[in-house]
Write a protein that holds these residues in place. Structure first.
Motif, PDB file in Angstrom:
ATOM      1  N   UNK A   1       2.766 -14.903  14.916  1.00 26.80           N
ATOM      2  CA  UNK A   1       2.158 -14.957  13.582  1.00 26.80           C
ATOM      3  C   UNK A   1       0.734 -15.485  13.683  1.00 26.80           C
ATOM      4  N   UNK A   2      -0.117 -14.985  12.829  1.00 27.12           N
ATOM      5  CA  UNK A   2      -1.500 -15.449  12.750  1.00 27.12           C
ATOM      6  C   UNK A   2      -2.030 -15.100  11.370  1.00 27.12           C
ATOM      7  N   UNK A   3      -3.165 -15.676  11.017  1.00 26.97           N
ATOM      8  CA  UNK A   3      -3.715 -15.403   9.690  1.00 26.97           C
ATOM      9  C   UNK A   3      -4.187 -13.955   9.600  1.00 26.97           C
ATOM     10  N   UNK A   4      -3.773 -13.235   8.554  1.00 23.64           N
ATOM     11  CA  UNK A   4      -4.263 -11.870   8.373  1.00 23.64           C
ATOM     12  C   UNK A   4      -5.743 -11.888   7.999  1.00 23.64           C
ATOM     13  N   UNK A   5      -6.403 -10.779   8.188  1.00 24.64           N
ATOM     14  CA  UNK A   5      -7.767 -10.663   7.705  1.00 24.64           C
ATOM     15  C   UNK A   5      -7.753 -10.749   6.183  1.00 24.64           C
ATOM     16  N   UNK A   6      -8.890 -11.045   5.573  1.00 28.89           N
ATOM     17  CA  UNK A   6      -8.931 -11.169   4.117  1.00 28.89           C
ATOM     18  C   UNK A   6      -9.444  -9.900   3.443  1.00 28.89           C
ATOM     19  N   UNK A   7      -9.938  -8.946   4.238  1.00 29.43           N
ATOM     20  CA  UNK A   7     -10.519  -7.745   3.661  1.00 29.43           C
ATOM     21  C   UNK A   7     -10.018  -6.507   4.395  1.00 29.43           C
ATOM     22  N   UNK A   8      -9.544  -5.519   3.631  1.00 28.07           N
ATOM     23  CA  UNK A   8      -8.986  -4.287   4.187  1.00 28.07           C
ATOM     24  C   UNK A   8      -9.654  -3.073   3.552  1.00 28.07           C
ATOM     25  N   UNK A   9      -9.700  -1.992   4.292  1.00 29.08           N
ATOM     26  CA  UNK A   9     -10.136  -0.717   3.735  1.00 29.08           C
ATOM     27  C   UNK A   9      -9.043  -0.168   2.819  1.00 29.08           C
ATOM     28  N   UNK A  10      -9.443   0.656   1.882  1.00 30.65           N
ATOM     29  CA  UNK A  10      -8.476   1.261   0.969  1.00 30.65           C
ATOM     30  C   UNK A  10      -7.680   2.344   1.696  1.00 30.65           C
ATOM     31  N   UNK A  11      -6.363   2.185   1.789  1.00 26.18           N
ATOM     32  CA  UNK A  11      -5.537   3.232   2.420  1.00 26.18           C
ATOM     33  C   UNK A  11      -5.169   4.304   1.401  1.00 26.18           C
ATOM     34  N   UNK A  12      -4.327   5.244   1.802  1.00 24.66           N
ATOM     35  CA  UNK A  12      -3.888   6.284   0.877  1.00 24.66           C
ATOM     36  C   UNK A  12      -3.143   5.736  -0.317  1.00 24.66           C
ATOM     37  N   UNK A  13      -2.291   4.704  -0.070  1.00 25.43           N
ATOM     38  CA  UNK A  13      -1.520   4.099  -1.153  1.00 25.43           C
ATOM     39  C   UNK A  13      -1.502   2.577  -0.997  1.00 25.43           C
ATOM     40  N   UNK A  14      -1.543   1.890  -2.126  1.00 22.56           N
ATOM     41  CA  UNK A  14      -1.282   0.448  -2.170  1.00 22.56           C
ATOM     42  C   UNK A  14      -0.222   0.219  -3.234  1.00 22.56           C
ATOM     43  N   UNK A  15       0.883  -0.402  -2.851  1.00 23.55           N
ATOM     44  CA  UNK A  15       1.928  -0.773  -3.802  1.00 23.55           C
ATOM     45  C   UNK A  15       1.836  -2.273  -4.039  1.00 23.55           C
TER      46      UNK A  15
ATOM     47  N   UNK B   1       5.742  -2.946 -11.151  1.00 23.85           N
ATOM     48  CA  UNK B   1       4.875  -2.849  -9.990  1.00 23.85           C
ATOM     49  C   UNK B   1       3.754  -1.872 -10.285  1.00 23.85           C
ATOM     50  N   UNK B   2       2.784  -1.823  -9.390  1.00 23.17           N
ATOM     51  CA  UNK B   2       1.627  -0.948  -9.558  1.00 23.17           C
ATOM     52  C   UNK B   2       1.426  -0.151  -8.281  1.00 23.17           C
ATOM     53  N   UNK B   3       1.142   1.130  -8.427  1.00 21.86           N
ATOM     54  CA  UNK B   3       0.806   1.990  -7.301  1.00 21.86           C
ATOM     55  C   UNK B   3      -0.618   2.491  -7.475  1.00 21.86           C
ATOM     56  N   UNK B   4      -1.429   2.306  -6.434  1.00 18.51           N
ATOM     57  CA  UNK B   4      -2.793   2.819  -6.421  1.00 18.51           C
ATOM     58  C   UNK B   4      -2.844   3.946  -5.404  1.00 18.51           C
ATOM     59  N   UNK B   5      -3.156   5.137  -5.866  1.00 19.16           N
ATOM     60  CA  UNK B   5      -3.163   6.316  -5.002  1.00 19.16           C
ATOM     61  C   UNK B   5      -4.237   7.290  -5.467  1.00 19.16           C
ATOM     62  N   UNK B   6      -5.121   7.663  -4.553  1.00 17.80           N
ATOM     63  CA  UNK B   6      -6.155   8.661  -4.828  1.00 17.80           C
ATOM     64  C   UNK B   6      -6.953   8.318  -6.079  1.00 17.80           C
ATOM     65  N   UNK B   7      -7.420   7.065  -6.132  1.00 13.59           N
ATOM     66  CA  UNK B   7      -8.256   6.591  -7.235  1.00 13.59           C
ATOM     67  C   UNK B   7      -7.548   6.578  -8.585  1.00 13.59           C
ATOM     68  N   UNK B   8      -6.221   6.679  -8.558  1.00 14.49           N
ATOM     69  CA  UNK B   8      -5.448   6.558  -9.780  1.00 14.49           C
ATOM     70  C   UNK B   8      -4.470   5.397  -9.658  1.00 14.49           C
TER      71      UNK B   8
END
Length: 376
Positions: free
Chosen positions: A90-104, A354-361
């Motif tokens: 285990x280690x600290x995750x990064x604080x900034x990620x690129x936008x993938x295809x989907x975020x739930x 919950x919220x799904x972010x996909x293709x700018x929607x």
């Protein structure tokens, strides 16, 4: 499926690892609920493993050592859910990620594994065997696994498991600290289910000790972030207000300072530094409600200050949990999204949670289908 954890550990130790086991306790606990395992690292490389099986038998064993990829079963309190977890670094995750295809995005599971699993399966994040099938996409959980429900530990172990599985295929799982994580680890147990009080009493310890920095889950929780950014969206448990903006903090500063005081009592946090006292206080990121409430007691955030926060952190929206609403709701013309709902009621009524972010929607989702699209 009912699993007797002491039998499993005995088999692993004797047949696979070929090492002896010291059974510290094997006695009847209050209630017939499965719980555990709690994995605590001891001096001299010994490992203490504590669990309660489905018959209510408390098992407390000492193992001389375990391998880095040690595997073990985890069961829900009623035996309805069961999966296997493998230890990982285990280690600290990064604080900034690129936008993938989907975020739930989910928030505040509060020990309700039925709801948590149902929405993950319905949105093809996990399969029937609780394995990650979400590919290179991102699962974001906005804190508060602790308290209220009876499956706190299985939810933590499932997130821990999925984090590694996602990483192996280029995906990500993020769990952010909520106020209930900080409460339990400070010894504030007022919202905890009775079964956990019973366990602590049987062990003659304070429950928070089961998540000490020397435990596996303590190590993991101790490296979780408080704020993260994915693409142009910022994620935090409760919210960011005018007082937070005035502190002029970077996101890594917040994450590091929150972790520095995570295992301290409330008084110790207050004494550590003015910054720590602020971050853990009512205007800090794990408690502030002024983004979603207009009552003066919450110090509601003016639109101009929200714009300043968005500009400072170079984001377009902020996702928050913490404050319960009947359904997913947006504020400030879609610039703030409130994700927290009453999971138990919504599970019964099949409402969005919950919220799904996909293709700018952006969609509100449940455990059956996409409920509706959120305007942005």
């Amino acid at each position: 499926m009912k699993i007797n954890l002491i039998s499993y550990f005995s088999i692993v130790c004797f047949l696979c690892l070929n090492i002896p086991v010291e059974i510290k306790a094997q006695e009847k606990s209050s209630g017939n609920f499965a719980d555990g395992p709690y994995i605590l690292y001891q001096p001299e490389n010994e490992v203490r493993v504590i669990s309660t099986d489905s018959a209510g038998v408390l098992n407390d064993i000492i193992m001389p050592e375990i391998s880095e990829n040690f595997s073990f079963p985890v069961s829900s309190h009623d035996g309805k859910h069961a999966f296997t977890v493998k230890l990982h670094a285990v280690s600290r995750p990064t604080w900034k990620y690129k936008q993938p295809g989907k975020v739930l995005v989910l928030s505040d599971p509060h020990g309700n594994l039925d709801c948590f699993v149902s929405v993950l399966r319905a949105n093809n994040v996990i399969d029937e065997q609780y394995n990650w099938i979400y590919g290179k996409n991102h699962l974001m959980i906005l804190g508060d696994v602790f308290d209220r429900g009876k499956d706190v530990l299985p939810i933590f172990w499932l997130i821990y498991k999925l984090e590694k599985e996602a990483e192996e295929v280029g995906g990500n799982v993020s769990f952010l600290l909520g106020n209930h994580e900080t409460m339990i680890l400070a010894g504030d147990l007022r919202y905890m289910d009775k079964m956990y009080h019973n366990l602590a009493e049987s062990l003659h310890i304070n429950y928070r000790e089961l998540f000490a920095p020397s435990s596996e889950l303590g190590r993991w929780i101790g490296t979780r972030n408080t704020i993260q950014v994915i693409g142009t969206d910022l994620y935090v448990h409760a919210g960011l207000g005018a007082d937070f903006l005035q502190q002029n903090l970077t996101i890594p500063q917040v994450n590091e300072e929150m972790s520095r005081a995570l295992f301290m009592t409330k008084q110790e946090r207050n004494n550590l530094s003015p910054l720590t006292k602020f971050l853990y206080g009512s205007q800090g990121p794990i408690w502030y409600r002024g983004m979603v409430h207009n009552d003066e007691k919450y110090k509601p955030l003016h639109l101009n200050l929200l714009k300043s926060i968005l500009q400072k952190y170079r984001v377009k929206r902020i996702f928050v949990g913490h404050t319960i609403f009947p359904d997913i709701v947006s504020f400030y013309n879609g610039r703030v999204i409130g994700v927290n709902v009453d999971n138990k009621k919504n599970f019964e009524k099949v409402l969005g949670r919950g919220v799904l972010i996909e293709k700018n929607r952006t969609y509100v989702i449940g455990d059956k289908e996409r409920m509706r699209m959120l305007a942005y």
